[in-house]
Design a protein around this motif. Sequence first.
Motif, short mmCIF file in Angstrom:
data_model
loop_
_atom_site.label_atom_id
_atom_site.label_comp_id
_atom_site.label_asym_id
_atom_site.label_seq_id
_atom_site.Cartn_x
_atom_site.Cartn_y
_atom_site.Cartn_z
N PRO A 186 19.47 22.21 -3.38
CA PRO A 186 20.84 21.96 -2.94
C PRO A 186 21.63 21.23 -4.02
CG PRO A 186 19.33 20.43 -1.87
CD PRO A 186 18.48 21.44 -2.60
N THR A 187 22.93 21.30 -3.93
CA THR A 187 23.77 20.70 -4.96
C THR A 187 24.49 19.44 -4.51
OG1 THR A 187 25.60 22.15 -4.28
CG2 THR A 187 24.19 22.93 -6.07
N HIS A 188 24.62 19.23 -3.22
CA HIS A 188 25.40 18.08 -2.76
C HIS A 188 24.53 16.83 -2.65
CE1 HIS A 188 28.04 15.56 -0.31
NE2 HIS A 188 29.02 16.34 -0.72
N PRO A 189 25.06 15.67 -3.06
CA PRO A 189 24.28 14.43 -3.00
C PRO A 189 23.73 14.10 -1.61
CG PRO A 189 26.27 14.10 -4.29
CD PRO A 189 26.38 15.47 -3.69
N TRP A 190 24.48 14.42 -0.55
CA TRP A 190 24.00 14.15 0.79
C TRP A 190 22.74 14.93 1.13
CZ3 TRP A 190 29.14 14.37 4.11
CH2 TRP A 190 29.95 13.29 3.76
N LEU A 191 22.56 16.07 0.48
CA LEU A 191 21.37 16.89 0.71
C LEU A 191 20.26 16.60 -0.29
CD1 LEU A 191 23.23 20.26 1.41
CD2 LEU A 191 22.17 18.75 3.11
N LEU A 192 20.64 16.15 -1.46
CA LEU A 192 19.64 15.81 -2.48
C LEU A 192 18.94 14.50 -2.15
CD1 LEU A 192 21.68 16.77 -5.67
CD2 LEU A 192 19.53 17.83 -4.93
N LYS A 194 18.50 12.59 1.10
CA LYS A 194 18.72 12.59 2.55
C LYS A 194 18.49 11.20 3.13
CE LYS A 194 19.22 15.41 5.29
NZ LYS A 194 18.24 16.37 5.75
N ARG A 195 19.59 10.51 3.37
CA ARG A 195 19.50 9.19 4.00
C ARG A 195 19.94 9.22 5.46
NH1 ARG A 195 21.75 5.06 -0.74
NH2 ARG A 195 20.34 5.80 -2.38
N THR A 196 20.69 10.24 5.82
CA THR A 196 21.16 10.40 7.19
C THR A 196 21.12 11.88 7.55
OG1 THR A 196 23.47 10.71 6.54
CG2 THR A 196 22.74 8.44 6.94
N PRO A 197 21.14 12.22 8.85
CA PRO A 197 21.18 13.65 9.24
C PRO A 197 22.45 14.33 8.74
CG PRO A 197 20.63 12.24 11.12
CD PRO A 197 21.09 11.33 10.02
N VAL A 198 22.31 15.59 8.32
CA VAL A 198 23.44 16.34 7.77
C VAL A 198 23.56 17.70 8.46
CG1 VAL A 198 24.49 17.33 5.70
CG2 VAL A 198 23.17 15.22 5.52
N ILE A 199 24.76 18.01 8.91
CA ILE A 199 25.10 19.33 9.45
C ILE A 199 25.79 20.11 8.33
CG2 ILE A 199 26.53 20.60 11.11
CD1 ILE A 199 26.43 18.01 12.86
N VAL A 200 25.46 21.40 8.22
CA VAL A 200 26.10 22.26 7.23
C VAL A 200 26.78 23.43 7.94
CG1 VAL A 200 25.65 23.98 5.42
CG2 VAL A 200 24.72 21.68 5.20
N ALA A 201 27.98 23.76 7.49
CA ALA A 201 28.69 24.97 7.92
C ALA A 201 29.18 25.68 6.67
CB ALA A 201 29.85 24.63 8.84
N VAL A 202 29.36 27.01 6.77
CA VAL A 202 29.77 27.81 5.61
C VAL A 202 30.82 28.81 6.06
CG1 VAL A 202 29.02 29.43 3.83
CG2 VAL A 202 27.47 27.60 4.56
#
Length: 370
Positions: A186-192, A194-202
């Motif tokens: 992944p490219t985004h810091p939130w995904l690289l 992972k300190r908190t849950p992340v939802i992704v939409a495209v």
Amino acid sequence: MKRLLIILHDLSAGGAEKMMARLAGALVEAGNDVTLLMLTGGGVNVALLDPRVKQVALNSPRSASAVPALARFLRHNRFDAQLAALTHVNVVAIAAAALSGTLTRLHVSERNAFSRDKHVNPSLRVRLAYWLAPLLYRLIPNPVICVSRGVARDLVETTIARDRDVTIADNPVLDNDFLQRTPGRPTHPWLLDKRTPVIVAVGRLAAQKGFDTLIEALARLQDRRVRLLIFGEGGLRTELLEQAARLDVAGRVELPGYTPDPMAQIAAADCFVLSSRFEGSPNALVEALSTGTPVVSTRCPYGPQEILEDGAVAPLVPVDDAEALAQAISIEMAQPRMRHYPSRISAAARYMSGRAVQTYLVALLGEQRS
């Protein structure tokens, strides 16, 4: 070996363009000689084309003005089958095929809910194309190829098209070896990190995609740590960011723009959400399922019900219902990630290139209607 032609306006960042690039490669892999013709030309999805696919760009300033050049090309380059995609391109292709005497070889395709999509673009030329298309669909010799049963039903129920005027073929969303492939980074810091849950939409930042409802759902989640990433470009960027600020979730929402590898982002997320108001056959939903990531979708027309087997594979919630969406997201993220993994993978497998291309070959090279 059959000579096949795919006709598009360009290869920009839309789902239909991406699928046509993938279809061209799958048709080559199946042993055919494939040319992809762009009425205008260019676009980021050119990078997805198999190098064996021949490219032609007419470089027309507008799709509608490409009719004479396309007619000349069709007259001088005979193909066993010609496939056009998207309504305004279909109208152009029908006119050019009629002028070139190749109408019996032409097939057109609808990629979205016709009754909804016709209201999206206010351009007079596009509106005229949507007005003409159903009449032309009754007159051309081959049925319209639709990407889902819902798209086909919508075309018949809301226009003068008849049951015999439509057929169905699946999108070639996934590589045949998708199960053996390791997801990209992944490219985004939130995904690289992972300190908190992340939802992704495209998807495109457009009203159709319902991202305003998704941001409202995020604000309703009890877990205030959850973050939301929406990958895509479009005209609603400013409005969506302003909405996030009003709902006091601006620090938990980011719109990173277009991603060339959405599956890498989705695979690293805790949940993928499709919040659309309408679709045709949402490719991002299939890509999400193939990663094994938990999924939540609206029960929008059309596509999610077929892909998710009417909710047996993953939750389906009413369109524009932020509370229901928030509840479904909370439930999915609270469950073990692998709980419904096999059913998600099985649902995605229907859209492997090797399977999907056969549905197109039947539609393109099967017996023509009488």
